[in-house]
Structures are given as structure tokens and as C-alpha cells.
Design a protein around this motif. Structure first.
Motif, mmCIF file in Angstrom:
data_model
loop_
_atom_site.group_PDB
_atom_site.id
_atom_site.type_symbol
_atom_site.label_atom_id
_atom_site.label_comp_id
_atom_site.label_asym_id
_atom_site.label_seq_id
_atom_site.Cartn_x
_atom_site.Cartn_y
_atom_site.Cartn_z
ATOM 1 N N GLY A 476 0.590 -1.289 -0.083
ATOM 2 C CA GLY A 476 0.024 0.107 0.011
ATOM 3 C C GLY A 476 0.885 1.389 0.094
ATOM 4 N N ALA A 477 2.149 1.023 0.094
ATOM 5 C CA ALA A 477 2.880 2.387 0.235
ATOM 6 C C ALA A 477 3.322 2.813 -1.123
ATOM 7 C CB ALA A 477 4.317 1.991 0.838
ATOM 8 N N LEU A 481 4.996 -0.970 -6.695
ATOM 9 C CA LEU A 481 5.411 -2.104 -5.967
ATOM 10 C C LEU A 481 4.167 -3.087 -5.691
ATOM 11 C CD1 LEU A 481 7.767 -1.017 -2.940
ATOM 12 C CD2 LEU A 481 8.130 -2.634 -4.921
ATOM 13 N N ASP A 482 3.122 -2.629 -5.338
ATOM 14 C CA ASP A 482 1.904 -3.280 -5.079
ATOM 15 C C ASP A 482 1.642 -4.138 -6.551
ATOM 16 O OD1 ASP A 482 1.748 -2.621 -2.507
ATOM 17 O OD2 ASP A 482 0.115 -1.123 -2.956
ATOM 18 N N GLN A 483 1.537 -3.636 -7.595
ATOM 19 C CA GLN A 483 1.399 -4.378 -9.038
ATOM 20 C C GLN A 483 2.541 -5.396 -9.226
ATOM 21 O OE1 GLN A 483 1.132 -1.229 -12.116
ATOM 22 N NE2 GLN A 483 0.757 -3.072 -13.828
ATOM 23 N N GLN A 484 3.628 -5.000 -8.844
ATOM 24 C CA GLN A 484 4.386 -6.038 -9.093
ATOM 25 C C GLN A 484 4.543 -7.182 -8.063
ATOM 26 O OE1 GLN A 484 7.009 -5.313 -11.423
ATOM 27 N NE2 GLN A 484 7.999 -7.217 -11.459
ATOM 28 N N ARG A 485 4.024 -6.910 -7.081
ATOM 29 C CA ARG A 485 3.871 -8.069 -6.046
ATOM 30 C C ARG A 485 2.613 -8.801 -6.509
ATOM 31 N NH1 ARG A 485 5.047 -4.454 -1.036
ATOM 32 N NH2 ARG A 485 6.963 -4.640 -0.331
ATOM 33 N N LEU A 486 1.595 -8.043 -6.816
ATOM 34 C CA LEU A 486 0.346 -8.892 -7.614
ATOM 35 C C LEU A 486 0.724 -9.792 -8.596
ATOM 36 C CD1 LEU A 486 -2.608 -9.217 -7.263
ATOM 37 C CD2 LEU A 486 -2.986 -7.389 -8.964
ATOM 38 N N GLN A 493 0.840 -18.452 -7.557
ATOM 39 C CA GLN A 493 -0.510 -19.199 -7.495
ATOM 40 C C GLN A 493 -0.668 -20.284 -8.561
ATOM 41 O OE1 GLN A 493 -2.619 -19.180 -4.497
ATOM 42 N NE2 GLN A 493 -2.928 -20.920 -5.460
ATOM 43 N N TRP A 494 -0.115 -19.707 -9.572
ATOM 44 C CA TRP A 494 -0.310 -20.605 -10.947
ATOM 45 C C TRP A 494 0.394 -21.748 -10.769
ATOM 46 C CZ3 TRP A 494 2.951 -22.722 -14.517
ATOM 47 C CH2 TRP A 494 2.158 -23.027 -15.810
ATOM 48 N N ILE A 495 1.662 -21.587 -10.197
ATOM 49 C CA ILE A 495 2.637 -22.751 -9.980
ATOM 50 C C ILE A 495 2.060 -23.510 -8.909
ATOM 51 C CG2 ILE A 495 5.014 -23.352 -9.221
ATOM 52 C CD1 ILE A 495 6.067 -20.940 -10.569
ATOM 53 N N LEU A 496 1.622 -23.025 -7.797
ATOM 54 C CA LEU A 496 0.907 -23.900 -6.933
ATOM 55 C C LEU A 496 -0.254 -24.651 -7.218
ATOM 56 C CD1 LEU A 496 0.989 -21.436 -3.742
ATOM 57 C CD2 LEU A 496 2.393 -23.355 -4.128
ATOM 58 N N ASN A 497 -0.929 -23.954 -8.407
ATOM 59 C CA ASN A 497 -2.153 -24.791 -8.781
ATOM 60 C C ASN A 497 -1.904 -25.994 -9.907
ATOM 61 O OD1 ASN A 497 -3.838 -23.335 -7.195
ATOM 62 N ND2 ASN A 497 -4.401 -21.971 -8.739
ATOM 63 N N LEU A 498 -0.597 -25.755 -10.289
ATOM 64 C CA LEU A 498 -0.297 -26.719 -11.608
ATOM 65 C C LEU A 498 0.134 -28.086 -11.249
ATOM 66 C CD1 LEU A 498 0.954 -26.837 -14.427
ATOM 67 C CD2 LEU A 498 3.339 -26.421 -13.482
ATOM 68 N N LEU A 568 11.320 -6.565 -8.284
ATOM 69 C CA LEU A 568 10.907 -6.049 -7.066
ATOM 70 C C LEU A 568 11.907 -5.743 -5.950
ATOM 71 C CD1 LEU A 568 8.461 -5.710 -5.338
ATOM 72 C CD2 LEU A 568 8.625 -8.330 -4.547
ATOM 73 N N PHE A 569 13.047 -6.526 -5.896
ATOM 74 C CA PHE A 569 14.046 -6.115 -5.006
ATOM 75 C C PHE A 569 14.440 -4.909 -5.425
ATOM 76 C CE2 PHE A 569 15.097 -11.009 -4.130
ATOM 77 C CZ PHE A 569 13.908 -11.020 -3.470
ATOM 78 N N GLU A 570 14.861 -4.575 -6.910
ATOM 79 C CA GLU A 570 15.573 -3.318 -7.275
ATOM 80 C C GLU A 570 14.573 -2.142 -6.992
ATOM 81 O OE1 GLU A 570 16.271 -3.712 -11.270
ATOM 82 O OE2 GLU A 570 17.567 -5.196 -11.259
#
Length: 876
Positions: A476-477, A481-486, A493-498, A568-570
Motif C-alpha cells: 500500500g505504500a 510495488l503493489d502491482q509488481q507483487r500482485l 499461485q499458478w505454479i501452486l495450482n499446476l 521487485l528487489f530493485e
């Protein structure tokens, strides 16, 4: 070594043969003794860097180790107790010395080397070895010296880490010192070398800069000693670094200071016409610029001070009064600072130490501190509130310094955020205070409050130490960043569902999705089910019991995920740097707040001690009175069980200037001397004092001559050290001074010693008229009270029983006529036959000694001239 380089003393020469070098003489070669072109490329680069940093031990990153070579390897192996090995230096060079440390242990080993007085240059790999062509690119990224470290792990929290610079010119001197971790930057100059040594002893600098080859130093060199480049009267137990004289030239030093602080003149700093002070400060600043090339050390504005503004304490007095460490073993416990330090914050601890070592001469400032203590003592709720909030405030001084230098990590910013939040809460609780010291915390600058809110909105509650691995900025800051995290969360999540999706699609119930750092994501299928694998699977790896596959979509998702994670780290690092820069922009304001917090903490500590130890507020005057009712030694009373310490009275400066104090050994004379000195010192640092009542005139200097010690290093006997210290006192004391002498003249023959003691006492009482306590076993000196009107006799009384004596530790008017030395020997455990024989010998001495027969009164004192006549019969 070139003029532009440094030499660090006392660690300039390498005693290579004392190390385990084997028989290969090549291991003893220095880097500048080898033809550079004959060395391997890596060692050529090492030697080039060593030329650029001659004053430092060069730690060179090679794989998982930091390696040292040539003379540095010999030094590191010796100081860190490492095995010295060798490395092939080139076909015509042979093996050169090498010693290394694991990269993960760098901090620990650096701390050890810095504590031993060495500078360290860290050369890191600044290029990925996998992508390097030829020699991996390396650069010096950090330079640590004892006086310039910023890393909190290398600093002691409760004491300053000073870097000092000294200029000598004839009998005059200039001194500058700075603590790069807190920003303190001060300068002064004077004309007495003893004052310079005393000031250095007060500061206890981690490193002292001295210009090399300066004409004013050449006359003072001691070529017969290892530390041949040190001026003869400077202490040789500190870490000295010799610098180019060019750094201390007056014009260059002044210009450097003006550029640093963006001013056209140094008038505002009070040193425009103090040439030596300016030269020292400019030379110090040049050193900081060189050792911190990667960042600018944020310093406070240069402050000029005079030694005449403070109560002067020479090194012997600091040592004898045990202000910060004990004489016996140098420990903190048992010192005066130990007895009065109840501070909560590191800032408060450092300030209390400075107050103790630099007592005041300004009555208004002393009164202001006493007023603050009185207000705190009168309000228990205020003390509790202040203490509770201080526990939640971090070291703002050093945090601001690290932010300003660009070395603060995410947890440092979180500590600042939490501290600002606490300061706002504390300010609300201090609205009704009166002392200026406390009022300074009753408001928080709006920009600091806003900065705290910015940090709170941006940082996660518990950020990591690393600033480059993410997890710093809260959701939220920042929208990007939020878009990148999303995006990352969706791919994860796609990999978790794979796994479930592919099991259903292929009909293989044991199919699994796995991941390794080397090969990334994969689909694992047992060998028995490989025939059911669809054609869209791409074989990646064959193992004994399974086959690993990938799909085009999985590969795409993995690449996107990895790229997004890196991005994201950058992004987080960029926002973190922006936050750190915002903090750096307010470093001066933060340090102003830190000074207020430190002062409140120090005063709260003094109030707590005063309250629970039963101290009183001294009445400070401008006359010469020194009146103490039921005075106590602040340290000894805490070391003894409650109620065991015997308080005593003291009265000087009104009718009597000189107190002759007699009494047996171990009866408490030395303790009494010290307690009077400590009470005067505590009062002038702004503290309450251990007494029921005290009226104290301001004192300009305190001198002590207590205890027997020799100086074997300079060939001085115990008696010679005693005479040197006594001479220093007689040459510098005045009517406003407090002089505390113990057993003057005891280190030589009895008659010689008595003559010296008598003469010294007369001089103090008649010529100097210093307030003096003269403890002695020469009870013959009691006759001075009948000869001089400003001399009074006091004794430490004992209770005599048929077979023993009991020390009462009470100081009463009157003079003792015995020293009870034999009784002290009996108490110490001398064999009975020795004690018996000593009594027989004493009887014979008393029978035949003219001095012991009795003293005849003789009018030696002329009240018209207030001086002792040059002639006249002595009273014995």
C-alpha cells in the motif's frame, strides 16, 4: 613510503622472522621490494591497491576468503594467530606470504584488528566471477581505521570513538577531534604541552593524526625508540597515524573547512584566528575525506572551545580519582562512572561520561543542571514517564550518522521510526516541566514528526537487515510495488495450482512440481509413469527413479517470476534509498533531538542516584569555601554493606587553607582525600553530592598525588615519579585549586623526605594558598599549625586496646603522634617474631632520634609578608 601516504604507529615494521615462515626467504618480501611486472596479474593488482592504501591492511576478496599478501599477511597472521602460508607470486618471484580469513568471519576479525590499532581496506569483487573475462574486477569498497569506523558492531555503545589530530609548533599546539559516528567536531589550541597531554587523556582517542616531517616535530623525535617519529612528550600508547604535512598547511586547511561547511569565514565557528586549531581541524577533515571516499561523513558544525572553560584535571588526577576505571585492574566496576551511571540510552551514557570528564566552571550552567535534578527528584511520576519512554528510544546520534553516510540498513530506519513515535508521545507528557533541559523534549519539530509518519507508512513493522533482498516496504505504500507483487503472487499461485491441474490432465497421480536453485521449476514423473507423459512435456533431466520435465508455459512463467522478483528487489531498494536520503537530509535536526534526549537521560541518572543514595544539592559559590557535612566516598559506600561507611566533615578555604591529616595506615586517609576530590568534581559536573550538606566554591583545578607507582619504561623510580607529579602540582596550582597529597617524601630517606614534605606544605600554604589536604605519616608536620595561621591539624582516630588497635575511620581535629606502622604490619600477617623485633628497634630509634624527642616551636611565618623567611632555626 611516499610523502602523500600514511604511516601508522606503533605498527609500522613487520618482524617477519618471528613468524612461522619456514625457510623460504621469499615469504619475507614486501610488496614494494618486487619488480611489479614479475608478479602474477592478481598480485600486481594487489600491490597497486596497496600503494594506494599504504596505511591499511589490505583484505582482498578471493572466492570465499579475504586474502592478504606480502607484509600484510605477516601482520594479519601474527595479530589474528593464523597460519601463515604462501602463494606463487610469479616464475621469477617464488612464493610470497599469504594469510586469509573466511568472508563470513570478516566482521569478527576486523573488530579484533581495529581494537589492536590497525586500519583495514576491504577490496571486494564488484563483478560476477561467472561473467568475468580474465581477472575479476575488484575495488576497495570500505576503509576502516580505529578512529573512523561507523559500523555499530565495531563501536562501544556507551563511549565516544574519537579521531584526533595534533599540530605542534614550539611550545604551542592545536588539537581537533571528531566522532564520525555521532558527528561531534571540535577544535582548540593552547600553549602548555601538559594541557595537551591532559586533553588527550580526557578524550582517549582511538586514533591520533600527526603530520610527518614537520619542522616543529623534528626537534622532538626520539630515534632510539621504536616510536621514533612521536614527539617526546606525547603518550605512546595510542594509535598514531603519520600524515602528509600538506594536509595541515594553514591555507589548505582553512579552505577545506570553508568548503565543507559552505562558509566564507571561520569567524562563526570561533577559530578564524586560531591558526593551529584550524590546521588540526583541516588535517582531520582531509583524512576523513580520504578514508570515506564512497560517502560523506555527516559532521556537526565545527565547535571551538577553550580549556579555561572547564575544570582542569591532569592525567594523574583522572587516574588517582578512578573516574572511569580502577587503578588496580582498569575495570569499570569500582569507578566513579560506575557508581553514578544509571542511564538508559547509549547517548545518555556517552554524555554522562563527557560531563564527568569535563566538569564546568560556569556557575549558571552548573545551577541549571542542579535545578533539573531537583525537578526530577520532586516528581516521581515524571521520572517514571521519562524512564519508560527512554527505554524505547534508540541511539539517534549514530543512526543519523549512518543514514547521512549512506550506510544505514532497513532496521536502522525502523529504529528511527520507532524512536520518533516515542518522542512524540514523550513530548505530550512533558508539557508541564520547567527545566530547560526537559523543555527541550516538550516539543518535536514538525519535520521530524512528518518524517516518522513517512517511515511508518513505508516500512514493514520488522524489516530485514539486508537492503537488497526485499521485504522492506509495506503493502500500500507504493502502487508500482503493489502491482509488481500482485503479478508475482499470481504467477506463484499458478505454479501452486499446476500440480493438481497436471495430475488431473495426465492421469498421473504421483506427478509433482519441484524446484531447485540450479535447474529451476520442473514436473517430476516416476519412471513407471513416463509412458503417460503428454507430448507437450519437454524432458529436462533423467534420474534413477524419476524423469523431470518442463513445459513451454512453465518455462515462461518461471522466467517471468524470476525477472519480476529481481525487479521487485530493485524497486524496494530504490524506495529504501529514497527514505534513507530523506532521513539524511534531517540528520542535523535529529542530532539536536538526540542531544536533548541524552541530557535528559544523564540528568535522570543523576537524580536516581541522588535519591536512592541520599545525596544533597551542593550550594555553589564564587569564594574559596569548601565545607562538607557528613561527606562520603560515592564508590566505596556502594561497595560496602549499607550503613558501614563512616561519613566525615571537611572545612577548607575559610580559615584553614591547608589540612595536615595524620593517622595510621589503612585507617582511611587516602579514601578521605579521594572523597573530597570526587565531591568537588561531582558538584561541578552538575550532580548532587554524597553528603548531608555541602557549600563549595568553584575550583579551577584539582590535583592529586596519591599512591606509589614507578615508570620503568622511562627509567623513573617510584620516588622520581612522585617528585615529578609534585613538581607539576606546585608549578600549576593556584588559590582556586584543590590539592590532595598523600605521603609526600616517603620514597626516600626519612630526613630527606621530612624536609621535602615540610617545604612543600609551607609552599602550598604560604605562596600558593591552595586549598590542600596533606595526608602524611610525618606527624612532625603538625607543628606547622602552630607556625602558620592557615594550617589546621586533623587525624584519623583509632581505638587502642591492649593487644590491638581498631580503626574508626573518623577524621577529627588534632594531630597524631604515632603512625602505627608496626600494627598495620601485624594486621597484614607479618610473623610475630618480626613484629616483636620491630617494636624493639622502634624503641631504640625513638630513644636516639632527635626528631622523635620533640619539636621546638619557632616563628617561621611572617604575617606581614605571608612568606617563610630565608633564614631561621628549624623547629627540630
Amino acid at each position: 613510503m611516499s610523502d602523500s601516504g600514511d604511516r601508522r604507529l606503533p605498527h609500522t615494521e613487520i618482524d617477519a622472522p618471528t613468524l612461522r615462515l619456514g625457510r623460504n626467504p621469499g615469504l619475507q618480501v614486501r610488496h614494494d621490494e618486487v619488480e611489479r611486472s614479475l608478479l602474477t596479474p592478481m598480485l600486481q593488482h594487489y600491490a597497486d591497491l596497496k600503494d594506494a592504501y599504504p596505511q591499511a591492511l589490505l583484505l582482498y576478496r578471493v572466492g570465499d576468503f579475504y586474502e592478504t599478501f606480502f607484509q600484510d599477511a605477516c601482520t594479519v597472521a601474527r595479530e589474528l594467530e593464523l597460519v601463515l602460508t604462501g602463494k606463487e607470486g610469479g616464475k621469477e618471484v617464488g612464493r610470497v606470504a599469504m594469510a586469509g580469513i573466511p568472508h563470513h568471519a570478516l566482521e569478527r576479525y576486523c573488530r579484533t584488528l581495529i581494537e589492536k590499532g590497525y586500519a583495514i581496506a576491504i577490496c571486494d569483487q564488484v563483478e560476477d566471477p561467472a561473467q568475468a573475462q580474465g581477472l575479476v574486477k575488484r575495488e576497495v569498497t570500505h576503509v576502516f581505521t580505529p578512529g573512523t569506523v561507523l559500523d555499530s558492531e565495531l563501536l562501544q555503545p556507551r563511549r565516544n570513538n574519537f579521531l584526533a589530530a595534533v599540530i605542534l609548533s614550539g611550545h604551542h599546539w592545536g588539537l581537533a577531534y571528531a566522532d564520525v559516528s555521532t558527528g561531534e567536531f571540535c577544535t582548540t589550541q593552547g600553549g602548555d604541552r601538559a594541557d595537551l597531554v591532559a586533553e588527550l587523556n580526557r578524550l582517549q582517542p582511538a586514533e591520533v593524526l600527526i603530520p610527518s616531517e614537520a619542522p616543529d616535530l623534528n626537534r622532538l623525535l626520539r630515534p632510539h625508540e621504536a616510536k621514533e617519529h612521536l614527539p617526546a612528550d606525547l603518550p605512546n600508547h595510542w594509535c598514531y597515524t603519520l600524515r602528509s604535512p600538506h594536509d595541515f598547511h594553514a591555507a589548505e586547511a582553512r579552505q577545506r573547512l570553508c568548503q565543507r561547511f559552505q562558509v566564507k569565514s571561520l569567524e562563526g565557528f570561533g577559530c578564524e584566528h586560531l591558526t593551529l586549531a584550524t590546521r588540526a581541524a583541516g588535517g582531520l577533515l582531509a583524512y576523513l575525506d580520504e578514508t570515506h571516499r564512497q560517502q560523506t561523513v555527516p559532521l556537526q558544525n565545527l565547535s571551538t572551545y577553550s580549556l579555561q572553560e572547564y575544570l582542569f584535571l591532569d592525567p594523574q588526577t583522572r587516574r588517582n580519582l578512578e573516574l572511569t576505571q580502577t587503578v588496580r585492574d582498569g575495570s569499570f566496576q569500582g569507578s566513579l562512572l560506575w557508581a553514578i551511571d544509571r542511564t538508559t540510552t547509549a547517548m545518555g551514557g556517552r554524555l554522562l561520561r563527557r560531563w564527568l570528564l569535563q566538569p564546568l566552571l560556569d556557575l549558571e550552567q552548573i545551577t541549571a543542571r542542579h535545578d533539573a535534578i531537583a525537578e526530577l527528584m520532586a516528581n516521581s511520576g515524571l521520572r517514571q514517564t521519562l524512564h519508560r519512554h527512554l527505554q524505547e528510544i534508540y541511539d539517534l546520534e549514530r543512526l543519523a550518522g549512518r543514514a547521512g553516510s549512506g550506510t544505514a540498513n532497513p532496521r536502522d530506519l525502523a529504529a528511527l521510526r520507532d524512536s520518533f513515535r516515542t518522542l512524540v508521545s514523550l513530548a505530550a507528557a512533558l508539557k508541564e516541566v520547567h527545566s530547560p533541559y526537559l523543555c527541550a523534549l516538550a516539543t518535536v519539530p514538525a519535520e521530524i514528526e512528518q518524517l516518522g509518519e513517512t517511515l511508518a507508512a513505508a516500512l514493514v513493522e520488522q524489516p530485514p537487515i539486508s537492503s537488497t533482498e526485499g521485504g522492506i516496504i509495506r503493502s500500500g505504500a507504493y502502487p508500482d510495488l503493489d502491482q509488481q507483487r500482485l503479478q508475482i503472487e499470481q504467477d506463484q499461485q499458478w505454479i501452486l495450482n499446476l500440480e493438481a491441474q497436471e495430475r488431473e490432465r495426465t492421469g498421473i497421480p504421483t506427478l509433482k512440481v519441484g524446484y531447485t536453485k540450479v535447474s529451476g521449476y520442473y514436473l517430476s514423473v516416476s519412471r513407471a509413469k513416463v509412458s503417460q507423459v503428454p507430448d507437450t512435456y519437454i524432458r529436462k533431466q533423467t534420474l534413477t527413479n524419476e524423469e523431470r520435465f518442463i513445459t513451454a508455459e512453465l518455462k515462461e512463467r518461471e522466467a517471468r517470476l524470476m525477472g519480476a522478483q529481481s525487479h521487485l528487489f530493485e524497486l524496494e531498494y530504490q524506495y529504501f534509498v529514497q527514505l534513507r536520503e530523506q532521513v539524511a537530509a534531517h540528520a542535523a535536526t535529529i542530532r539536536t533531538l538526540a542531544a536533548a534526549v541524552a541530557a535528559a537521560d544523564a540528568l535522570l541518572s543523576l537524580a536516581e542516584v541522588a535519591l536512592y543514595q541520599g545525596y544533597c544539592r551542593p550550594q555553589m559559590t564564587l569564594d574559596r569555601r569548601l565545607e562538607i557535612c557528613a561527606g562520603r566516598h560515592p564508590v566505596v559506600e556502594q561497595l560496602l554493606p549499607a550503613g558501614f561507611f563512616v561519613p566525615n566533615e571537611t572545612r577548607l578555604g575559610d580559615k584553614a587553607d591547608l589540612m595536615i591529616l595524620t593517622g595510621p595506615n589503612a585507617s582511611g586517609k587516602s579514601c578521605y582525600l579521594r572523597q573530597v576530590g570526587l565531591i568537588q568534581l561531582l558538584a561541578q559536573m552538575g550532580s548532587y553530592v554524597p553528603a548531608t550538606r555541602a557549600t563549595l566554591g568553584l575550583c579551577d583545578r584539582i590535583f592529586t598525588r596519591v599512591g606509589a607507582v614507578d615508570d620503568l619504561a622511562t627509567g623513573q623510580s617510584t620516588f622520581m615519579v612522585e617528585m615529578n607529579e609534585t613538581a607539576n602540582i606546585l608549578n600549576h596550582a593556584g588559590s582556586q585549586s584543590l590539592v590532595l597529597l598523600d605521603e609526600i617524601g616517603r620514597g626516600t630517606a626519612t630526613f630527606d623526605g621530612l624536609a621535602i614534605a615540610w617545604s612543600v606544605a609551607e609552599y602550598l600554604a604560604t605562596t600558593l594558598r591552595s586549598r590542600t589536604i596533606f595526608a602524611t605519616h610525618y606527624h612532625e608536620l603538625n607543628q606547622l599549625a602552630s607556625l602558620l595561621p592557615n594550617v589546621a591539624n586533623f587525624q584519623v582516630v583509632v581505638k587502642e586496646l591492649p593487644e590491638e588497635i581498631i580503626f574508626l575511620h573518623q577524621v577529627k581535629p588534632g594531630g597524631a603522634d604515632r603512625s602505627y606502622g608496626i600494627e598495620a604490619g601485624r594486621l597484614a600477617g607479618l610473623p610475630p617474631v618480626v613484629i616483636q623485633r620491630a617494636r624493639q628497634v622502634m624503641q631504640q630509634i625513638e630513644k636516639h632520634s632527635k626528631i622523635a624527642v620533640g619539636l621546638r616551636k619557632s616563628p617561621l611565618y611572617d604575617p606581614q609578608t605571608a612568606a617563610v623567611p630565608d633564614q631561621g632555626e628549624l623547629p627540630f
